[in-house]
Structures are given as structure tokens and as C-alpha cells.
Design a protein around this motif. Structure first.
Motif, PDB file in Angstrom:
ATOM      1  N   SER A 157     118.694  36.379  32.978  1.00 50.22           N
ATOM      2  CA  SER A 157     117.753  35.661  33.492  1.00 50.22           C
ATOM      3  C   SER A 157     118.154  34.867  34.667  1.00 50.22           C
ATOM      4  O   SER A 157     118.977  34.418  34.717  1.00 50.22           O
ATOM      5  N   ILE A 158     117.166  35.226  35.503  1.00 49.05           N
ATOM      6  CA  ILE A 158     117.414  34.500  37.230  1.00 49.05           C
ATOM      7  C   ILE A 158     117.305  32.977  36.911  1.00 49.05           C
ATOM      8  O   ILE A 158     118.155  32.057  37.343  1.00 49.05           O
ATOM      9  N   LYS A 198     110.553  28.652  30.817  1.00 52.45           N
ATOM     10  CA  LYS A 198     109.332  29.726  30.459  1.00 52.45           C
ATOM     11  C   LYS A 198     109.917  30.993  30.713  1.00 52.45           C
ATOM     12  O   LYS A 198     109.489  31.852  29.985  1.00 52.45           O
ATOM     13  N   ASP A 199     110.878  31.375  31.521  1.00 49.77           N
ATOM     14  CA  ASP A 199     111.390  32.725  31.669  1.00 49.77           C
ATOM     15  C   ASP A 199     111.978  33.314  30.527  1.00 49.77           C
ATOM     16  O   ASP A 199     112.073  34.492  30.252  1.00 49.77           O
ATOM     17  N   LEU A 211     111.174  12.750  34.215  1.00 51.18           N
ATOM     18  CA  LEU A 211     109.756  12.752  34.873  1.00 51.18           C
ATOM     19  C   LEU A 211     109.145  14.022  34.876  1.00 51.18           C
ATOM     20  O   LEU A 211     108.004  14.273  34.552  1.00 51.18           O
ATOM     21  N   ARG A 212     110.040  14.923  35.385  1.00 53.29           N
ATOM     22  CA  ARG A 212     109.272  16.112  35.886  1.00 53.29           C
ATOM     23  C   ARG A 212     109.328  17.373  34.774  1.00 53.29           C
ATOM     24  O   ARG A 212     108.255  18.005  34.439  1.00 53.29           O
ATOM     25  N   HIS A 213     110.682  17.524  34.042  1.00 53.81           N
ATOM     26  CA  HIS A 213     110.810  18.590  33.382  1.00 53.81           C
ATOM     27  C   HIS A 213     110.765  18.016  31.720  1.00 53.81           C
ATOM     28  O   HIS A 213     110.601  18.884  30.929  1.00 53.81           O
ATOM     29  N   LYS A 214     110.606  16.768  31.678  1.00 61.23           N
ATOM     30  CA  LYS A 214     110.525  16.043  30.422  1.00 61.23           C
ATOM     31  C   LYS A 214     111.633  16.748  29.316  1.00 61.23           C
ATOM     32  O   LYS A 214     111.031  17.193  28.181  1.00 61.23           O
ATOM     33  N   VAL A 215     112.750  16.617  29.868  1.00 64.99           N
ATOM     34  CA  VAL A 215     113.869  17.212  28.968  1.00 64.99           C
ATOM     35  C   VAL A 215     114.244  15.936  28.001  1.00 64.99           C
ATOM     36  O   VAL A 215     114.450  15.029  28.237  1.00 64.99           O
TER      37      VAL A 215
END
Ligand code: HEM
Length: 179
Positions: A75-76, A61-62, A115-119
Motif C-alpha cells: 500500500s502506497i 481508507k486505502d 484535529l484532522r485525522h482524529k486518531v
């Protein structure tokens, strides 16, 4: 414009032959040099990934709307992820003789991304190609054809292990082909 990419279907990932002792030494020796520039090399790899394959940055998102490589570099979130990628590769290199340790590192990466990031798993394959490309350019003396071929095997093993974790986690083609 987005470069050509594989379809990333899980059943198309082929497991390469195991690394020979000579290949393991080539990987360890070359990595010792690359890892001295861990963060710079990691950022260069990820910036190349996101510039050449813009669809791969949509989940960050960043910086998903940033197009300028110089701005991406700042970008951090990108720097953090670059560090994570490099330290995971370091874990693999440190455990070339410990299949369980390698599997466990890749299991947690695979599960988090599925599962979490859906990559989409295709990006692991794409990232592997980008890693070889960037390291080959930045470390020409070190990444000879023979060394590159050892790395190709290790990265293919990584993609294979990640694909198996995706499959286990119930990743479906429907979500992997939506683009
Ligand atoms: C060698 C390959 C990779 C490694 C070792 C890696 C490692 C990591 C780690 C350790 C995390 C934090 C995990 C957590 O939430 O518990 C993470 C987060 C994430 N990864 Fe990866 N990753 C890799 C490849 C990719 C690729 C190819 C993409 C997509 C193009 C990607 C996208 C993401 C996203 C969107 C997050 C969450 C956002 C963030 O933490 O900034 N990763 N990655």
C-alpha cells in the motif's frame, strides 16, 4: 485478534526523566544504523502495528480492509505514512538537545492527528511499544537492553508531548474511548 492495549486516557501518560548524555549517544548511534533502512524498517513497524492492533488501521481508507501483511506492505498510503513516522523520529533524534525543535515537531504531528485525522492518542503509546519490539527483533546486536531503555524514555517523552497537544486541542475522553 487484537492484542491487549492501554486505555489511552490522556491523564495516564507519565513524563519520564530527561535523557542523560549517555542515553542520547546510545539513541543517536543506534538510530544511525536503523535509519539506513528507513523505509523498510518503517514499513515493518507499521505492518506489525496494523496486524497486531487491527483497529489502528480503520482510519486509513486505502488498506483498512486488507488483512494480509504482504498486501499491506504494497500500500502506497502505508509506505508514505511509514516514511513520515520515520522522518519525524529522525527529527527528534537530530534535536535531542533542542527541546523547542522537538516540541515544535511533535506539536504539528499532535495537532494533525487530533484535529484532522482524529486518531485516538492511545495509538501513539501502542506504536511506541511496536517500534521497540520490531527494532529489537531486526537489530538484535544494536538494540541492547540499555539502548532499548533509552529508546523507551524518548518514545515516552514523545507520547507525553503528543498527549499534551491533544489536551490543548480539546480532545475528549468520549471520542478516545469509542471502540
Ligand atoms: C510517531 C508517530 C506518528 C507520526 C510521526 C505520524 C506522522 C504523520 C504525518 C506527518 C501525517 C501527515 C500529516 C498531515 O496531514 O499534515 C500523518 C497522517 C496520518 N496519520 Fe500519522 N503519524 C504517527 C502516528 C500515527 C498513528 C499511531 C496513527 C494511527 C494508528 C496515525 C494515523 C494517521 C492517519 C490516519 C493519517 C492520515 C492519512 C494519511 O496521511 O495517510 N499516525 N501521520
Amino acid at each position: 485478534m487484537e492484542r491487549m492495549q492501554g486505555d489511552g486516557e490522556l491523564d495516564h501518560v507519565e513524563r519520564p526523566s530527561p535523557l542523560t548524555d549517555k542515553e542520547k549517544v546510545m539513541i543517536q548511534d543506534s538510530w544511525a544504523v536503523v535509519f539506513q533502512s528507513c523505509d523498510d524498517a518503517g514499513v515493518a513497524i507499521l505492518v506489525r502495528l496494523f496486524v497486531s492492533f487491527p483497529s489502528s488501521k480503520q482510519l486509513f481508507k486505502d488498506f483498512k480492509d486488507i488483512e494480509e501483511p504482504e498486501e499491506m506492505q504494497r500500500s502506497i498510503q502505508l509506505r508514505k505514512h511509514a516514511h513520515r513516522v520515520m522522518t519525524t523520529i529522525n527529527t527528534l533524534v537530530e534535536n535531542l538537545d533542542d527541546a523547542d525543535a522537538m516540541a515544535s515537531a511533535l506539536k504539528s504531528v499532535g495537532r494533525a492527528h487530533a484535529l484532522r485525522h482524529k486518531v485516538d492518542p492511545k495509538y501513539f503509546k501502542i506504536l511506541s511499544g511496536v517500534i521497540l519490539e520490531v527494532l529489537g527483533e531486526a537489530f538484535t546486536e544494536i538494540i541492547t537492553a540499555e539502548v532499548a531503555s533509552a529508546w523507551t524514555k524518548l518514545l515516552a517523552n514523545m507520547c507525553c508531548a503528543v498527549a499534551a497537544v491533544y489536551e490543548e486541542a480539546g480532545w475528549t475522553k468520549l471520542s478516545s474511548s469509542a471502540e
